[in-house]
Design an enzyme around this catalytic site. Structure first.
Site, PDB file in Angstrom:
ATOM      1  N   ASP A  60       0.825  -1.191   0.000  1.00 20.82           N
ATOM      2  CA  ASP A  60       0.000   0.000   0.000  1.00 20.82           C
ATOM      3  C   ASP A  60       0.870   1.255   0.000  1.00 20.82           C
ATOM      4  O   ASP A  60       1.942   1.292   0.617  1.00 20.82           O
ATOM      5  CB  ASP A  60      -0.906  -0.026   1.236  1.00 20.82           C
ATOM      6  N   GLU A 110       0.543  -0.375  -4.968  1.00 19.81           N
ATOM      7  CA  GLU A 110      -0.567   0.577  -4.963  1.00 19.81           C
ATOM      8  C   GLU A 110       0.043   1.930  -5.313  1.00 19.81           C
ATOM      9  O   GLU A 110       0.703   2.555  -4.486  1.00 19.81           O
ATOM     10  CB  GLU A 110      -1.243   0.592  -3.591  1.00 19.81           C
ATOM     11  N   ASP A 166     -11.308   1.490  -1.163  1.00 15.33           N
ATOM     12  CA  ASP A 166     -11.450   2.913  -0.856  1.00 15.33           C
ATOM     13  C   ASP A 166     -12.455   3.619  -1.762  1.00 15.33           C
ATOM     14  O   ASP A 166     -12.765   4.794  -1.530  1.00 15.33           O
ATOM     15  CB  ASP A 166     -10.098   3.622  -0.984  1.00 15.33           C
TER      16      ASP A 166
END
Length: 513
Positions: free
Chosen positions: A303, A350, A402
């Site tokens: 991430d 990400e 998200d």
């Protein structure tokens, strides 16, 4: 160098285990996971993406884990404990009648804690010699010893201090005075054994689910947050690895500047790393973290990858992320060290948000695939997120954890944006989620991943997380009838047509696909 075959094309589902259906208030690693894997295999899926599986932070967030290495005890399945003889079946009768569509962390957590302590007492009293040896072998294992002692003592002391963060403990324990630690180890021996038992259960059950996934030709795509929580075993045990002042308080904290999700940026508040100190020992902590993560999955998504090129440092005490600054990260030095130590690095990045050329260059140098989110593609002309702009080395998503669901997203578009969507996808808006799924599957991207919410055609009520808006996040759960055969057949047909799934000859195995 890439370790992927040149013709790799795969399809997968994004579904965190807490969202699995089941009767105990939260999804777990029991029958619900088995049903999902059976359904996913029938649907031609060869990837299962999960969110971080560590001990979740405030509000159930998997991205504020209290440990970079430990597993989340809330994911332990009561039914598997009963099946293994480590919990009386009568203990399950105490389960309240929770809502099936949402996780109520405030009520689930204390109930499950009581159940797990009952399992520990039952295990101590009735476990077979083989079971006891398996537990002791877990404690002895060299791949656990690097973090397990720190985690169990942290968890035991946190309980003694009424759940307060370690920065509010007695000074000698917060500062890890050697004499104080020796006394604490002796005083907390019973509790640390219990905490170790929880980790034994978690990894035993996780390994069981991984085996079932492999048997069905499904790889697990894990997730590692770049940062850890300030109140974590990692910062308490290794303060020298973080950018803290003389009082062990952060000088700057993590966040991101204004972006798609927030006009004022996102203020996460995590402590930042002391990258110069980490480089002195060859990034040993990060290598250990990646090694441990790769023991739980086949591929690993990291991430907020852009912070390895440069990260947003916000002065501690600020109330927004507006006044942060970019600070250079470790760059490829970390990944070169990790590749050398681990003999490969099967990771995904990400790379969403404010992505500058240095981030793109780093990804290209390392040959690490990034992410393309279709929802981001329709707010301007010729966006890099539209399928005709995708590179092969990427993972395409209809949306992520998200994002709003596809239906929720479409409902909020302007008339002009809807027209752009309609013209590009050839869709009138009905079943917009399947138009996006079809576009993702048809992309040249190596992997296509779809949140289960989109497969089910759900609206904003099923959104997993809204960044920068704390509150009702991380609670969505799939309905009991989610894994329907007609949905599996529809996904499988798209996967076959787009070359993302090849039916197996009778009697063959998909293991290792």
């Amino acid at each position: 160098m890439s370790t992927n075959p040149p013709d790799l094309r795969a399809a997968g589902i994004l579904l965190h285990p807490t969202s699995l259906p089941g009767r105990f208030g939260i999804g777990d690693l029991g029958p619900g996971a088995d049903r999902f894997l059976d359904w996913a295999a029938e649907a031609g899926q060869t990837l299962w993406q999960v969110l971080p599986i560590g001990p979740a932070g405030a509000g159930g967030s998997p991205y504020t884990c209290a440990s970079a290495f430990a597993g989340n005890p809330l994911l332990i399945s009561p039914e598997v404990l009963v099946a293994e003889g480590w919990l009386p079946e009568a203990a399950l009768e105490s389960a309240p009648g929770w809502r099936e569509d949402r996780v109520d962390f405030d009520s689930v957590s204390p109930w499950k804690e009581r159940l797990l302590r009952q399992s520990w007492e039952h295990f101590r009293a009735t476990a077979s010699e083989a079971a006891r040896e398996a537990f002791e072998a877990f404690l002895r294992a060299t791949d656990q010893s690097g973090w397990l002692d720190d985690w169990t003592l942290y968890a035991a002391l946190k309980r003694d201090f009424g759940g307060r963060p370690w920065t509010d403990w007695e000074g000698d324990l917060a500062a890890r005075d050697p004499d104080a630690l020796r006394l604490a180890v002796l005083a907390c021996e019973g509790e640390t054994r219990y905490q170790a038992y929880l980790q034994f259960l978690f990894f035993r059950q996780w390994d069981r689910v991984r085996r079932r996934a492999r048997e069905r030709g499904i790889q697990v795509l894990g997730d590692t947050p770049i940062y850890v929580a300030m109140d974590s075993a990692d910062v308490w045990a290794h303060p020298d690895l973080f950018a803290l002042d003389a009082n062990r308080r952060p000088v700057d904290v993590a966040g991101v500047p204004p972006d798609y999700f927030s006009e004022t940026g996102q203020l996460w508040g995590n402590p930042l790393y002391d990258w110069k100190r980490m480089e002195e020992d060859g990034f040993a902590w990060w290598i250990a973290r990646i090694r441990a993560s790769l023991k739980t999955c086949d591929l690993l998504r990291i991430d907020h990858f852009r912070a390895f090129a440069a990260y947003w440092a916000v002065p501690a005490g600020d109330t927004s992320a507006l006044h942060g600054r970019w600070v250079p990260g470790p760059g490829r030095k970390l990944f070169d060290a990790a590749r050398a130590a681990l003999s490969g690095l099967p990771i995904l990045a990400e790379d969403l948000g404010d992505i500058s050329q240095d981030v793109k260059d780093l990804l290209a140098e390392l040959d690490i695939p990034g992410m393309k989110v279709l929802q981001f593609g329709f707010y301007g002309s010729d966006s890099e997120y539209l399928p005709h702009r995708h590179p092969r080395r990427c993972v395409v998503y209809t949306g992520t954890h998200d994002n709003d669901t596809a239906r929720g997203w479409y409902a909020r578009l302007t008339a002009e944006e809807r027209e752009r969507v309609s013209d590009y996808l050839g869709s009138d808006g009905r079943e917009i989620e399947w138009a996006l799924i079809r576009a993702a599957y048809a992309s040249v991207a190596e992997r296509a991943v779809v949140p289960l919410q989109d497969v089910l055609g759900l609206g904003s009520e099923a959104r997993m997380n809204t960044p920068s808006e704390p509150g009702d996040n991380w609670r969505w759960r799939a309905p009991a009838d989610a894994f329907r055969p007609e949905l599996a057949a529809r996904l499988r047909r798209l996967a076959e047509l787009s070359g993302r799934f090849s039916p197996r000859p009778a009697g063959s195995s998909t293991a290792g696909r």
